[in-house]
Design an enzyme around this catalytic site. Structure first.
Site, PDB file in Angstrom:
ATOM      1  N   HIS B 280      45.044  35.669  42.397  1.00  0.00           N
ATOM      2  CA  HIS B 280      44.876  36.986  43.034  1.00  0.00           C
ATOM      3  C   HIS B 280      43.544  37.103  43.752  1.00  0.00           C
ATOM      4  O   HIS B 280      42.506  36.701  43.241  1.00  0.00           O
ATOM      5  CB  HIS B 280      45.126  38.140  42.066  1.00  0.00           C
ATOM      6  CG  HIS B 280      44.144  38.271  40.947  1.00  0.00           C
ATOM      7  ND1 HIS B 280      42.962  38.951  41.084  1.00  0.00           N
ATOM      8  CD2 HIS B 280      44.185  37.830  39.666  1.00  0.00           C
ATOM      9  CE1 HIS B 280      42.317  38.926  39.920  1.00  0.00           C
ATOM     10  NE2 HIS B 280      43.028  38.246  39.049  1.00  0.00           N
ATOM     11  N   GLU B 326      46.119  42.561  41.713  1.00  0.00           N
ATOM     12  CA  GLU B 326      46.481  42.217  40.336  1.00  0.00           C
ATOM     13  C   GLU B 326      45.758  43.124  39.358  1.00  0.00           C
ATOM     14  O   GLU B 326      46.308  43.539  38.350  1.00  0.00           O
ATOM     15  CB  GLU B 326      46.113  40.747  40.040  1.00  0.00           C
ATOM     16  CG  GLU B 326      46.645  40.221  38.695  1.00  0.00           C
ATOM     17  CD  GLU B 326      45.725  40.486  37.497  1.00  0.00           C
ATOM     18  OE1 GLU B 326      46.196  40.380  36.356  1.00  0.00           O
ATOM     19  OE2 GLU B 326      44.540  40.817  37.696  1.00  0.00           O
ATOM     20  N   GLU B 327      44.485  43.436  39.668  1.00  0.00           N
ATOM     21  CA  GLU B 327      43.636  44.100  38.669  1.00  0.00           C
ATOM     22  C   GLU B 327      44.070  45.516  38.336  1.00  0.00           C
ATOM     23  O   GLU B 327      43.983  45.934  37.188  1.00  0.00           O
ATOM     24  CB  GLU B 327      42.171  44.127  39.143  1.00  0.00           C
ATOM     25  CG  GLU B 327      41.510  42.756  39.238  1.00  0.00           C
ATOM     26  CD  GLU B 327      41.373  42.039  37.894  1.00  0.00           C
ATOM     27  OE1 GLU B 327      41.877  42.535  36.880  1.00  0.00           O
ATOM     28  OE2 GLU B 327      40.769  40.954  37.885  1.00  0.00           O
ATOM     29  N   ASP B 354      45.022  32.131  36.767  1.00  0.00           N
ATOM     30  CA  ASP B 354      44.274  33.384  36.587  1.00  0.00           C
ATOM     31  C   ASP B 354      43.660  33.457  35.191  1.00  0.00           C
ATOM     32  O   ASP B 354      43.807  34.447  34.483  1.00  0.00           O
ATOM     33  CB  ASP B 354      45.183  34.593  36.863  1.00  0.00           C
ATOM     34  CG  ASP B 354      44.415  35.914  36.804  1.00  0.00           C
ATOM     35  OD1 ASP B 354      43.176  35.889  36.912  1.00  0.00           O
ATOM     36  OD2 ASP B 354      45.060  36.969  36.641  1.00  0.00           O
TER      37      ASP B 354
END
Lengths: 471, 471
Positions: B280, B326-327, B354
């Site tokens: 990501h 993603e976060e 990740d």
């Protein structure tokens, strides 16, 4: 079997009595093994030093000279000595009153990169920047010599001292850059100073510390950047010019009234002979000063508490001094030396605990020839703590350094300081970093060494005065 | 002796050809040892992944969804793939646009103690407090069950989730508290939420992370406190009531336009069969996202660059997706699954990097029965890297999780993440924390595994779809 205890104590007493030598008068008794049991046993089992450290750090916290925290710490220390039944008084000290305010810094964007924030802390004593900040190009150096060699290239720049401190032993040289760097840079025409934090670990944690401005040189703003940010600046400078903006709103207010807290256990036979135990009560205004120097403070307080319970009292007086203003002025250390100048000839030893709350490693001295022979025979009770050895190196301490011209012998209980600079002068210097076991063991070693110094028949030979005057 | 090289390459080619079996048609060739040499040799020697990570973290830095940093990262990634000669395009994603603003907290003074500052970071997505702050008593809990058990005692309070994460393996359960804690507390009447940072080391370093508010429950402000401050709160609460003040000025702006960056190396024989490599591109707005997930981004980019140089190209298409968001939303992962729904039946494997830039430990799978047998014979070239083993455990990844209903097999190159949570989601996630050796080794392992998946004659059996719908 508690009933058996008095008997075994009596037995120990007999066993430890020196062999009779009927031809001579009996030599004065030396430090007693029962006292070793008592002091070391108590320090290792009652958890008192750690509980007191928790009280100091959790209920008072930061205590920079001139702050309300420092005032509260003075009251707390006095109250605590009183609760311990140790005689205590306050001795006035005028201290600098510096207030950090806000601080921030960033690397400005360029054509090839975006702006980056820098984690900074103003150095203690720094002047402020203009409110809109100070913006200038950065010049990286590793030494004062490099500043000189750069000549005009420093003019109008922010000088960035990027030393290579990695271990505890590297602190001294790096601290010289921190203390004097701003004025060295300003003399060469710099408008600001940054320094890589003096640290042995970092999670983007800047470490503050005192600077000293030279007279007659412009006082320029100065700050420590975290190790990570020092590495960033170094990488960026490798690729081209780097401009930073630094904003600091520090203020130096008029000197404030404060105190050294002095306590003592009067000697039974030579009350005018003083064994001084020092630590400093002030801390930086980040973290809660747990290792620096809450640990030292609680160790010397605990030594006094344990010594005050001895019957009879030790031969000489044990005096505890909780100095104010070690961090940014040393006014407490100087005030003590001045106020007690007439007594220093009878200060038979001074010992300062100011390297954190690590486990004890051994004992160091700064005395005249023959000092080793006086102390060495009495270190055996510290062997099981791993501290029953005389170590090479010299005892010292910032607050007791003004006692050097009076040739006061110094003693040190050396502690493991290998991780001290992970947290020293940073927000991370908090209670959780102090291991209760280590603190208890160093307290035990300190209590015993203090007792030995106060009880041995002889005194340490006095060392020479330093050849050059102290700064 | 460069002249000798073509000969030795030809020799290797002969040696690695499968034994002739004249009775049958020759089996399709599998992954070739020369390619192992080429990929692993290049990844271990050219330093390309680390140089690119330095570029991403130093020249772009933070890149939270919706920020200018994220936009810059998208442009950088596209430009970089183009420079590598890898086909690249952008796929639109609408992302949340949350802005942290300022944050601070303190324990208020009581009769017995002074005020203490707390090191905090708002959780991502948190609402703001009133400008004057939110002041309330703290209730400490360790689980959702404890919140329920407290009943009315939570009303009007700040609920403090003081979990005991100490190692990487503890992250999952603690992350559930972080993600859902605010709404669980609010449902019980709490007005604010604090959580001990999810961390395996701390120098007073708070760690942020996403929360998710439940519909129909008041959204209350939520922040992570550093491990040290969690310990402080715990100690103070042991002595009596504790009141905190929390000030957060977070804002949630309208959703912003952003992109997944998609690049691919077209397969020579089965171009419609896709091996997806994900990471990501977004990061949190603290630190520079070096481990999370700059390392993953540069590893998958480097794998694509190395695979694009192979002549002939691998049998199947290798597609790299740098997911956005993603976060704090997973919008990129969902957008990809939706936009490519029709192709997912021919996605033969998906792999997400990740977990930071640690050294490679081995390979994990999430496939139907028989998956092991397909992959295991090809892991030998990773043995000298310590990664030539199939490990227990399941492959996965947040951004590829929306591919599970389509039964896409997952593969993972597991890296050493034992120190990942020292810096994860904190200001300390910076380039210096990534070891260039480790990054090169994991890049090498990834490049080889990607090639194997794209080249082996067969494909992984597809796993079952999850029984319960994804959140």
């Amino acid at each position: 079997m508690p009933a058996a205890l008095p008997l075994s104590a009596a037995l120990l007493c007999l066993l430890s009595a020196p062999p009779k030598s009927p031809a001579k008068a009996p030599a004065p008794l030396g430090p007693s093994p029962q006292v070793a049991e008592q002091l070391i046993g108590a320090a290792l089992t009652d958890g008192h030093a750690y509980a007191r450290l928790a009280e100091l750090t959790d209920s008072i916290g930061q205590r920079l000279s001139g702050s309300e925290g420092a005032d509260a710490a003075v009251r707390w220390a006095k109250r605590s000595f009183e609760a311990d039944g140790v005689k205590v008084w306050l001795e006035p000290v005028k201290v600098p009153h510096w207030v950090r305010g806000e601080g921030s810094a960033r690397v400005l964007a360029s054509d090839t990169r975006r702006e980056q924030k820098l984690a900074v802390l103003a150095l203690g004593g720094s002047v402020a920047t203009p409110p809109e900040g100070l913006t200038a190009e950065v010049v990286e150096v590793r030494s004062f010599e490099e500043v000189a060699a750069l000549g005009d290239k420093v003019k109008g720049k922010v000088v960035f001292f990027n030393h290579s401190m990695a271990e505890t032993k590297d602190y001294g040289p790096a601290a010289a850059l921190r203390t004097r760097g701003a004025s060295v840079a300003a003399k060469a025409g710099a408008v600001g100073m940054l320094i890589r934090s003096l640290a042995t670990a970092s999670l983007r944690t800047p470490h503050t510390g005192a600077l000293r401005y030279d007279e007659g040189v412009p006082a320029i703003p100065a700050a420590a950047v975290s190790v990570e940010d020092a590495q960033l600046l170094h990488r960026l400078l490798g690729a081209g010019p780097v401009k930073v903006e630094l904003k600091l709103s520090c203020q130096t207010l008029p000197d404030a009234d404060s105190f050294n807290v002095v306590a003592e256990v009067k000697g039974r036979e030579k009350p005018r002979e003083v064994v001084l135990l020092g630590a400093h009560l002030d801390s930086w205004d980040v973290g809660t000063g747990a290792h620096d120097d809450g640990a030292g403070v609680t160790m010397v307080m605990e030594a006094a508490r344990l010594l005050a319970r001895l019957k009879p009292a030790p031969r000489r007086t044990v005096r505890v001094v909780l100095f104010m203003n070690e961090e940014n002025g040393l006014r407490g250390g100087r005030a003590y030396a001045e106020a007690h100048a007439a007594e220093l000839g009878e200060h038979v030893a001074a010992l300062e605990m100011d390297a954190g709350g690590g486990r004890p490693l051994g004992v160091v001295l700064r005395a005249g020839p023959g000092g080793d022979a006086l102390v060495k025979p009495w270190l055996r009770p510290l062997e099981a703590l791993g501290a029953g050895v005389l170590l090479p190196g010299e005892a010292g301490g910032a607050d007791i350094s003004p006692l050097m011209p009076a040739r006061v012998p110094f003693v040190g209980v050396r502690v493991d300081a290998s991780r001290y600079f992970d947290v020293h002068h940073s927000e991370a210097d908090t209670l959780d970093k102090v291991d209760p076991k280590d603190l208890a063991q160093s307290t035990a070693a300190l209590a015993w060494v203090s007792y030995v110094l106060a009880e041995v028949p002889g005194v340490l030979p006095r060392p020479d005065a330093p050849a050059t005057p102290l700064p």
